[in-house]
Scaffold this motif. Structure first.
Motif, PDB file in Angstrom:
ATOM      1  N   GLU A 103      56.803  -9.428   8.318  1.00  0.00           N
ATOM      2  CA  GLU A 103      56.554  -9.750   9.719  1.00  0.00           C
ATOM      3  C   GLU A 103      55.166  -9.269  10.120  1.00  0.00           C
ATOM      4  OE1 GLU A 103      59.402  -7.603  12.018  1.00  0.00           O
ATOM      5  OE2 GLU A 103      58.690  -5.638  11.361  1.00  0.00           O
ATOM      6  N   ASP A 104      54.668  -9.757  11.251  1.00  0.00           N
ATOM      7  CA  ASP A 104      53.364  -9.314  11.748  1.00  0.00           C
ATOM      8  C   ASP A 104      53.383  -7.819  12.061  1.00  0.00           C
ATOM      9  OD1 ASP A 104      52.376 -11.860  11.536  1.00  0.00           O
ATOM     10  OD2 ASP A 104      52.593 -12.335  13.664  1.00  0.00           O
ATOM     11  N   ALA A 105      52.240  -7.185  11.816  1.00  0.00           N
ATOM     12  CA  ALA A 105      52.121  -5.750  12.080  1.00  0.00           C
ATOM     13  C   ALA A 105      52.185  -5.455  13.571  1.00  0.00           C
ATOM     14  CB  ALA A 105      50.814  -5.229  11.501  1.00  0.00           C
ATOM     15  N   LYS A 106      52.705  -4.275  13.879  1.00  0.00           N
ATOM     16  CA  LYS A 106      52.808  -3.809  15.268  1.00  0.00           C
ATOM     17  C   LYS A 106      52.232  -2.392  15.352  1.00  0.00           C
ATOM     18  CE  LYS A 106      57.114  -6.347  16.137  1.00  0.00           C
ATOM     19  NZ  LYS A 106      57.172  -6.967  14.794  1.00  0.00           N
ATOM     20  N   PRO A 107      51.837  -1.952  16.546  1.00  0.00           N
ATOM     21  CA  PRO A 107      51.390  -0.560  16.691  1.00  0.00           C
ATOM     22  C   PRO A 107      52.495   0.398  16.249  1.00  0.00           C
ATOM     23  CG  PRO A 107      50.861  -1.822  18.661  1.00  0.00           C
ATOM     24  CD  PRO A 107      51.755  -2.694  17.823  1.00  0.00           C
ATOM     25  N   LEU A 108      52.117   1.417  15.508  1.00  0.00           N
ATOM     26  CA  LEU A 108      53.093   2.376  14.992  1.00  0.00           C
ATOM     27  C   LEU A 108      53.334   3.543  15.942  1.00  0.00           C
ATOM     28  CD1 LEU A 108      51.981   2.506  11.234  1.00  0.00           C
ATOM     29  CD2 LEU A 108      53.901   1.244  12.238  1.00  0.00           C
ATOM     30  N   GLY A 109      52.604   3.550  17.047  1.00  0.00           N
ATOM     31  CA  GLY A 109      52.777   4.646  17.990  1.00  0.00           C
ATOM     32  C   GLY A 109      52.154   5.938  17.516  1.00  0.00           C
ATOM     33  N   ARG A 110      51.156   5.824  16.663  1.00  0.00           N
ATOM     34  CA  ARG A 110      50.465   7.008  16.175  1.00  0.00           C
ATOM     35  C   ARG A 110      49.008   6.653  15.930  1.00  0.00           C
ATOM     36  NH1 ARG A 110      53.213   8.106  10.385  1.00  0.00           N
ATOM     37  NH2 ARG A 110      51.741   9.847  10.438  1.00  0.00           N
ATOM     38  N   LYS A 111      48.154   7.674  15.874  1.00  0.00           N
ATOM     39  CA  LYS A 111      46.733   7.471  15.665  1.00  0.00           C
ATOM     40  C   LYS A 111      46.271   8.263  14.447  1.00  0.00           C
ATOM     41  CE  LYS A 111      45.841   6.665  20.573  1.00  0.00           C
ATOM     42  NZ  LYS A 111      45.056   7.075  21.776  1.00  0.00           N
ATOM     43  N   ASN A 112      45.201   7.780  13.833  1.00  0.00           N
ATOM     44  CA  ASN A 112      44.657   8.535  12.706  1.00  0.00           C
ATOM     45  C   ASN A 112      43.815   9.699  13.218  1.00  0.00           C
ATOM     46  OD1 ASN A 112      42.116   7.545  13.401  1.00  0.00           O
ATOM     47  ND2 ASN A 112      41.897   6.236  11.600  1.00  0.00           N
ATOM     48  N   SER A 113      43.203  10.434  12.321  1.00  0.00           N
ATOM     49  CA  SER A 113      42.460  11.639  12.707  1.00  0.00           C
ATOM     50  C   SER A 113      41.236  11.338  13.553  1.00  0.00           C
ATOM     51  CB  SER A 113      42.041  12.407  11.454  1.00  0.00           C
ATOM     52  OG  SER A 113      41.192  11.609  10.646  1.00  0.00           O
ATOM     53  N   GLN A 114      40.841  10.061  13.589  1.00  0.00           N
ATOM     54  CA  GLN A 114      39.698   9.658  14.404  1.00  0.00           C
ATOM     55  C   GLN A 114      40.133   9.131  15.767  1.00  0.00           C
ATOM     56  OE1 GLN A 114      36.538  10.211  12.888  1.00  0.00           O
ATOM     57  NE2 GLN A 114      38.021  11.234  11.559  1.00  0.00           N
ATOM     58  N   VAL A 122      42.214   6.549  16.263  1.00  0.00           N
ATOM     59  CA  VAL A 122      42.335   5.093  16.232  1.00  0.00           C
ATOM     60  C   VAL A 122      43.802   4.714  16.052  1.00  0.00           C
ATOM     61  CG1 VAL A 122      41.642   2.984  15.034  1.00  0.00           C
ATOM     62  CG2 VAL A 122      40.022   4.877  15.273  1.00  0.00           C
ATOM     63  N   GLU A 123      44.255   3.713  16.818  1.00  0.00           N
ATOM     64  CA  GLU A 123      45.640   3.247  16.742  1.00  0.00           C
ATOM     65  C   GLU A 123      45.937   2.680  15.358  1.00  0.00           C
ATOM     66  OE1 GLU A 123      49.325   2.975  18.249  1.00  0.00           O
ATOM     67  OE2 GLU A 123      47.677   3.346  19.648  1.00  0.00           O
ATOM     68  N   MET A 124      47.107   3.032  14.815  1.00  0.00           N
ATOM     69  CA  MET A 124      47.521   2.556  13.504  1.00  0.00           C
ATOM     70  C   MET A 124      48.592   1.470  13.635  1.00  0.00           C
ATOM     71  SD  MET A 124      45.743   4.250  11.165  1.00  0.00           S
ATOM     72  CE  MET A 124      44.400   3.760  12.269  1.00  0.00           C
ATOM     73  N   TYR A 125      48.606   0.557  12.637  1.00  0.00           N
ATOM     74  CA  TYR A 125      49.507  -0.591  12.659  1.00  0.00           C
ATOM     75  C   TYR A 125      50.245  -0.721  11.328  1.00  0.00           C
ATOM     76  CZ  TYR A 125      47.104  -2.240  16.868  1.00  0.00           C
ATOM     77  OH  TYR A 125      46.589  -2.356  18.131  1.00  0.00           O
ATOM     78  N   GLY A 126      51.374  -1.426  11.372  1.00  0.00           N
ATOM     79  CA  GLY A 126      52.127  -1.715  10.162  1.00  0.00           C
ATOM     80  C   GLY A 126      53.365  -2.544  10.495  1.00  0.00           C
ATOM     81  N   PRO A 127      54.023  -3.101   9.485  1.00  0.00           N
ATOM     82  CA  PRO A 127      53.666  -3.047   8.072  1.00  0.00           C
ATOM     83  C   PRO A 127      52.529  -4.014   7.758  1.00  0.00           C
ATOM     84  CG  PRO A 127      55.567  -4.467   8.352  1.00  0.00           C
ATOM     85  CD  PRO A 127      55.256  -3.906   9.715  1.00  0.00           C
ATOM     86  N   SER A 128      51.923  -3.848   6.585  1.00  0.00           N
ATOM     87  CA  SER A 128      50.834  -4.727   6.173  1.00  0.00           C
ATOM     88  C   SER A 128      50.762  -4.763   4.653  1.00  0.00           C
ATOM     89  CB  SER A 128      49.508  -4.244   6.757  1.00  0.00           C
ATOM     90  OG  SER A 128      49.160  -2.973   6.231  1.00  0.00           O
ATOM     91  N   GLY A 129      49.955  -5.696   4.159  1.00  0.00           N
ATOM     92  CA  GLY A 129      49.706  -5.766   2.726  1.00  0.00           C
ATOM     93  C   GLY A 129      50.539  -6.799   2.003  1.00  0.00           C
ATOM     94  N   SER A 165      49.784  -0.307   4.681  1.00  0.00           N
ATOM     95  CA  SER A 165      50.175   0.683   5.683  1.00  0.00           C
ATOM     96  C   SER A 165      51.699   0.627   5.816  1.00  0.00           C
ATOM     97  CB  SER A 165      49.495   0.420   7.029  1.00  0.00           C
ATOM     98  OG  SER A 165      49.913  -0.815   7.593  1.00  0.00           O
ATOM     99  N   PRO A 166      52.323   1.694   6.267  1.00  0.00           N
ATOM    100  CA  PRO A 166      53.773   1.707   6.406  1.00  0.00           C
ATOM    101  C   PRO A 166      54.221   0.906   7.625  1.00  0.00           C
ATOM    102  CG  PRO A 166      52.836   3.769   7.210  1.00  0.00           C
ATOM    103  CD  PRO A 166      51.697   2.969   6.645  1.00  0.00           C
TER     104      PRO A 166
END
Length: 671
Positions: A354-365, A367-374, A399-400
């Motif tokens: 399925e299309d990636a969605k915001p994971l509700g978390r940010k990386n150390s910079q 930035v909003e993270m998304y998943g699933p992907s790949g 990404s998870p």
């Protein structure tokens, strides 16, 4: 006219022969050969393409700092590029700066604006892009189209006769992806491949790697010169040009008919994600479409005709984009699309997730993270036309959350696009180029910002399937689905259910090792190439293995070995000591197996016994029939192919720190 390569080539029953005799066409001797090789390297005649693999290209700096002030592009490079490219880690896809400097200005600009480095380019203004391109770009190669025009076939010999059956219909030779040819298909007996000579060579400008295979129909070779920006139709016996059409097809070509009553055509994907159909008789573009479900994903694998439809594999690029700490990792995923061959209309698309969605978390910079992907599809699928099933293979998640479709082989209904089954070879392989390979606690670099999931259960292997599944058909009527993985594993599955029948492993695998671009099979054996670049000798399984398709039992093995001695070979192929395995898929021709090596040599082995019958070296200088001087290099991605009594080798692959080259070499049985 008929031409002979200006470069010397070596052959032998068990190793390389002498390359010191004078070439009867150009008069080159060994010293002159080395001079031409050095000229090729210094001139920077090769420039890389736009695929993810093209992060690695070799070259020499073009821009030099003046006495008064440094080049303005240096500051841009230091800010935006140096972290990845100044000293890439072993196993990294990022090229060293010395390699980037062999790219043409056109290639660099395209990479930063529409290609794989667009996430970096998006953070630069137009002046910064112009400056960094000028700083890195190699000297321009030959201008214009003289390399085509001066080698046109005589007026009466430019016709393309399509009455003969094609020698192959695509990357896998047939819709089964078997990479098997009879003597009639290839136009030569297997034993003849053990006694070849160079018939001609064709040198491509602004090129550092040849990623695609051609298709042979009658006396015409259709070839994708992606980095040079053309698809060409060449005469198989002389290399003269019948037609040449602009269109930078990145990977290999597929051959088929554009609808039930339409013209015969060759089809391939370009660097911008468009699928282009070229009429085989004339080179005219019949149609150009964008079959992607997401504009950020490329077409990396080779399409395949399925009757009057075309199966298109779709990959994903976020695995590389994730190197940028401020990239919103990750959104893109792989897919398979079915197109109407008549006009390129998309009939259906199967998605790996399925299309990636915001994971509700940010990386150390922050930035909003998304998943699933790949789970990209890098390879050409196989198609069982009788049963109406497509078989495709996938890569890792980037990404998870991890999906069941990553590192997998998949069966899809040809008519509806509905998934029939999924066999996952490795679960929880979530990885991108911000990650180490394996546990970071084992002395590897720590995870980067976009490997935020490293401690959350991912195996961090990057052990995807780089080659498409093979439909194996035994003499008894037994059918199996076979696939090779970068882990070094080979799998056999039941075609109806995806149930595992057997598994065999060679070595431990690496992100660029194990089975990289695919396997081959005939009725009696499956042939497994192992790459294993830079793997320590005690763990290195580089070579070729023949297995019983019914049981997975090893029938014979042949181990590849490095050759850096004599004839200036270490200077010509600096990576020869560590990169000598077999990454490109094998080709089976009438009882012989032809395999190309990462160090530029290719080998002919007896299919029944594994006996080495001949070795040839393509990593040498060549004087092309089209008037350009070039050199061969690593054989990777595009395996050897054959037709009309000839064997063709795409020599040069600058990705992953391998040896650049820009020569298509045509071999014929020695007279």
């Amino acid at each position: 006219m008929r031409g002979i390569s200006g470069g010397q080539f070596a052959r032998g029953r068990s190793g390389l022969g002498s390359a010191t005799r004078r070439d009867r066409r150009t008069g080159m001797v060994q010293g002159e050969t080395m001079r031409v090789w050095k000229q090729f390297a210094v001139a920077g005649a090769a420039a890389a393409g736009l695929g993810l693999a093209a992060f690695g290209v070799g070259g020499l700096a073009n821009a030099q700092a003046t006495d008064e002030a440094p080049h303005p592009g240096k500051a841009v490079y230091d800010q935006a590029c140096a972290a990845c490219h100044n000293a890439p880690e072993p196993g990294s896809r990022a090229a060293p700066v010395s390699a980037l400097r062999k790219m043409s200005a056109q290639t660099l600009a395209a990479a930063l604006t529409t290609g794989v480095m667009k996430p970096i380019g998006d953070g630069l203004d137009r002046r910064q892009i112009r400056d960094v391109v000028a700083y890195l770009a190699a000297p321009e190669g030959p201008q214009g189209t003289a390399w085509i025009d001066d080698n046109r076939c005589p007026e009466g010999q430019r016709g393309v006769d399509l009455s003969a059956a094609p020698a192959q219909v695509g990357y896998g030779v047939d819709t089964d992806n078997s990479r098997r040819m009879t003597a009639a298909q290839a136009g030569l007996a297997g034993k003849a491949a053990a006694n070849l000579e160079v018939a001609w060579s064709f040198v491509f400008p602004r090129t550092s790697g040849l990623r695609g295979q051609g298709v042979v129909v009658g006396s015409t070779l259709f070839y994708p010169a992606g980095q040079a920006g053309y698809v060409v139709a060449l005469d198989t016996r002389t290399g003269c040009v019948k037609w040449a059409t602009p269109g930078g097809v990145r990977a290999s070509l597929a051959y088929g008919r554009l609808g039930k009553d339409g013209p015969w055509a060759v089809v391939g994907g370009d660097g911008e994600g468009k699928l282009i159909a070229f009429e085989a008789a004339t080179g005219k573009v019949a149609w150009k479409v964008d079959p992607r479900h997401d504009k950020t994903v490329p077409l990396s694998g080779t399409p395949i005709f399925a009757g009057d439809r075309i199966v298109v594999p779709i990959s994903a690029i976020d695995v590389g984009n994730a190197m940028r700490p401020t990239f919103e990792c990750c959104k893109a995923h792989g897919a398979v699309a079915l197109l109407d061959a008549k006009d390129g209309k998309v009939l259906w698309t199967w998605h790996t997730m399925e299309d990636a969605k915001p994971l509700g978390r940010k990386n150390s910079q922050g930035v909003e993270m998304y998943g699933p992907s790949g789970a990209p599809i890098w390879s050409s699928p196989s198609v069982d036309l009788k049963r109406g099933v497509i078989y495709a293979s996938t890569g890792e998640n980037t990404s998870p959350p991890a999906t069941v479709t990553s590192d997998a082989m998949v069966a899809i209904d040809l008519k509806s696009g509905q998934q029939k089954w999924v066999f996952q070879a490795l679960a929880n392989d979530v990885w991108n180029m911000s990650c180490p390979v394996g546990s970071p606690t084992a002395g590897r670099r720590p995870p980067g910002p976009n490997c935020f999931f490293a401690a959350e259960g991912s195996v961090l292997r990057d052990h995807d399937f780089g080659g498409g599944p093979v439909i194996w058909r035994g003499k008894s009527g037994k059918t199996l689905i076979l696939g090779g993985q970068k882990s070094g594993e080979v799998w056999a599955l039941e075609p109806a259910t995806g149930r595992k029948v057997w598994r065999m492993q060679f070595g431990e695998g690496t992100p660029l090792g194990g089975v990289h671009w695919g396997i081959a099979a005939d009725a009696a054996r499956v042939y497994v190439p192992i790459a294993d670049p830079n793997v320590p000798p005690e763990k290195n399984a580089a070579g070729l293995y023949a297995l019983d398709p019914l049981t997975g039992k090893v029938l014979w093995s042949w181990k590849a070995a490095p050759d850096c001695d004599g004839d200036g070979r270490k200077a010509r192929v600096p990576s020869c000591a560590g990169k000598f395995g077999i990454s490109a898929p094998p080709l089976v021709v009438d009882g012989a197996v032809i395999v190309g090596g990462l160090d530029g040599r290719f080998y002919v082995l007896e299919a029944a016994t594994g006996t080495l019958m001949a070795t040839y070296d393509t990593a040498v200088p060549f004087q092309g029939v089209n008037g350009l001087t070039g050199a061969g290099g690593s054989i990777d991605a595009a395996g050897p192919f054959a037709g009309d009594g000839m064997v063709f080798v795409s020599s040069g692959y600058a990705s992953f720190g391998q040896q650049a080259g820009n020569v298509l070499v045509a071999y014929r049985p020695r007279r």
